[in-house]
Design a protein around this motif. Structure first.
Motif, PDB file in Angstrom:
ATOM      1  N   ASP A 103       0.817  -1.217   0.000  1.00 17.37           N
ATOM      2  CA  ASP A 103       0.000   0.000   0.000  1.00 17.37           C
ATOM      3  C   ASP A 103       0.854   1.272   0.000  1.00 17.37           C
ATOM      4  O   ASP A 103       0.397   2.325  -0.422  1.00 17.37           O
ATOM      5  CB  ASP A 103      -0.930   0.034   1.215  1.00 17.37           C
ATOM      6  CG  ASP A 103      -2.004  -1.039   1.160  1.00 17.37           C
ATOM      7  OD1 ASP A 103      -2.263  -1.569   0.055  1.00 17.37           O
ATOM      8  OD2 ASP A 103      -2.586  -1.336   2.218  1.00 17.37           O
ATOM      9  N   ARG A 118       9.937   0.216  -9.879  1.00 18.78           N
ATOM     10  CA  ARG A 118       9.665   1.598 -10.309  1.00 18.78           C
ATOM     11  C   ARG A 118      10.068   2.601  -9.238  1.00 18.78           C
ATOM     12  O   ARG A 118      10.501   3.706  -9.555  1.00 18.78           O
ATOM     13  CB  ARG A 118       8.204   1.762 -10.700  1.00 18.78           C
ATOM     14  CG  ARG A 118       7.907   1.074 -12.014  1.00 18.78           C
ATOM     15  CD  ARG A 118       6.650   1.565 -12.630  1.00 18.78           C
ATOM     16  NE  ARG A 118       6.448   0.914 -13.918  1.00 18.78           N
ATOM     17  CZ  ARG A 118       5.317   0.931 -14.581  1.00 18.78           C
ATOM     18  NH1 ARG A 118       4.273   1.569 -14.084  1.00 18.78           N
ATOM     19  NH2 ARG A 118       5.218   0.320 -15.744  1.00 18.78           N
ATOM     20  N   PRO A 170       2.343   5.116 -13.606  1.00 21.88           N
ATOM     21  CA  PRO A 170       2.031   4.894 -12.188  1.00 21.88           C
ATOM     22  C   PRO A 170       3.138   4.070 -11.532  1.00 21.88           C
ATOM     23  O   PRO A 170       3.779   3.243 -12.175  1.00 21.88           O
ATOM     24  CB  PRO A 170       0.709   4.120 -12.222  1.00 21.88           C
ATOM     25  CG  PRO A 170       0.591   3.569 -13.598  1.00 21.88           C
ATOM     26  CD  PRO A 170       1.415   4.447 -14.502  1.00 21.88           C
ATOM     27  N   CYS A 171       3.357   4.323 -10.287  1.00 26.63           N
ATOM     28  CA  CYS A 171       4.401   3.621  -9.537  1.00 26.63           C
ATOM     29  C   CYS A 171       3.744   2.439  -8.829  1.00 26.63           C
ATOM     30  O   CYS A 171       3.127   2.609  -7.789  1.00 26.63           O
ATOM     31  CB  CYS A 171       5.068   4.571  -8.552  1.00 26.63           C
ATOM     32  SG  CYS A 171       6.607   3.935  -7.915  1.00 26.63           S
ATOM     33  N   THR A 172       3.890   1.259  -9.418  1.00 31.06           N
ATOM     34  CA  THR A 172       3.180   0.087  -8.918  1.00 31.06           C
ATOM     35  C   THR A 172       4.092  -1.016  -8.401  1.00 31.06           C
ATOM     36  O   THR A 172       3.611  -2.074  -8.025  1.00 31.06           O
ATOM     37  CB  THR A 172       2.295  -0.496 -10.035  1.00 31.06           C
ATOM     38  OG1 THR A 172       3.129  -0.786 -11.162  1.00 31.06           O
ATOM     39  CG2 THR A 172       1.205   0.483 -10.434  1.00 31.06           C
ATOM     40  N   SER A 173       5.397  -0.778  -8.396  1.00 29.12           N
ATOM     41  CA  SER A 173       6.312  -1.829  -7.954  1.00 29.12           C
ATOM     42  C   SER A 173       7.560  -1.217  -7.323  1.00 29.12           C
ATOM     43  O   SER A 173       7.878  -0.048  -7.540  1.00 29.12           O
ATOM     44  CB  SER A 173       6.727  -2.700  -9.143  1.00 29.12           C
ATOM     45  OG  SER A 173       7.546  -1.962 -10.030  1.00 29.12           O
ATOM     46  N   ALA A 202       2.773   3.063  -3.871  1.00 29.06           N
ATOM     47  CA  ALA A 202       2.227   4.176  -4.660  1.00 29.06           C
ATOM     48  C   ALA A 202       2.496   5.521  -3.991  1.00 29.06           C
ATOM     49  O   ALA A 202       2.856   6.494  -4.655  1.00 29.06           O
ATOM     50  CB  ALA A 202       0.732   3.994  -4.890  1.00 29.06           C
TER      51      ALA A 202
END
Length: 132
Positions: free
Chosen positions: A43, A100, A94-97, A46
């Motif tokens: 969570d 990233r 988007p920053c999902t990992s 992001a």
């Protein structure tokens, strides 16, 4: 002490807020220290991505401003413009990992390196006017 993360994807605040290098570098060191996705709750990825993207945009705007004061044919200006164009792609995703997050942290380091180079090339009176 309370801290607030400013999410400014349009970059409206960059003209008003100078880069806070110490804080940015601490965030970069912390993010790069995470070696496993288990090191950071899913969570939070992001949120950390937003923080790093905001920092990168602030530094990128400062690079852009300093580079604009250099002659158009100056290699340092041309290279800064190239790095700025390449930075837009990763910042728009988007920053999902954790991967990233690491990429954004390394991007901030690259932008600060470029900022140091274009600041050292700009006329002294213009650099002091824009320094925080």
């Amino acid at each position: 002490m309370t801290h607030h993360v400013l999410y400014d994807p349009e970059g409206r605040l960059t003209a008003e807020l100078p880069p806070d290098r110490e804080t940015h570098e601490q965030a970069v060191r912390t993010a790069l220290a995470w070696s496993s996705p288990l090191d950071v709750p899913a969570d939070d990825v992001a949120q950390i991505g937003h923080l790093l993207a905001g920092a990168a945009r602030v530094v990128a705007e400062e690079v852009r401003a300093c580079a604009a004061r250099l002659p158009e044919d100056d290699g340092r200006r041309l290279f800064a413009e190239l790095i700025l164009r390449e930075a837009e792609g990763p910042l728009s995703q988007p920053c999902t990992s954790l991967n990233r997050v690491h990429s954004r942290a390394r991007l901030i380091r690259s932008l600060y390196e470029r900022l140091d180079r274009v600041r050292s090339a700009a006329p002294a009176d213009e650099v002091t006017a824009s320094s925080p």
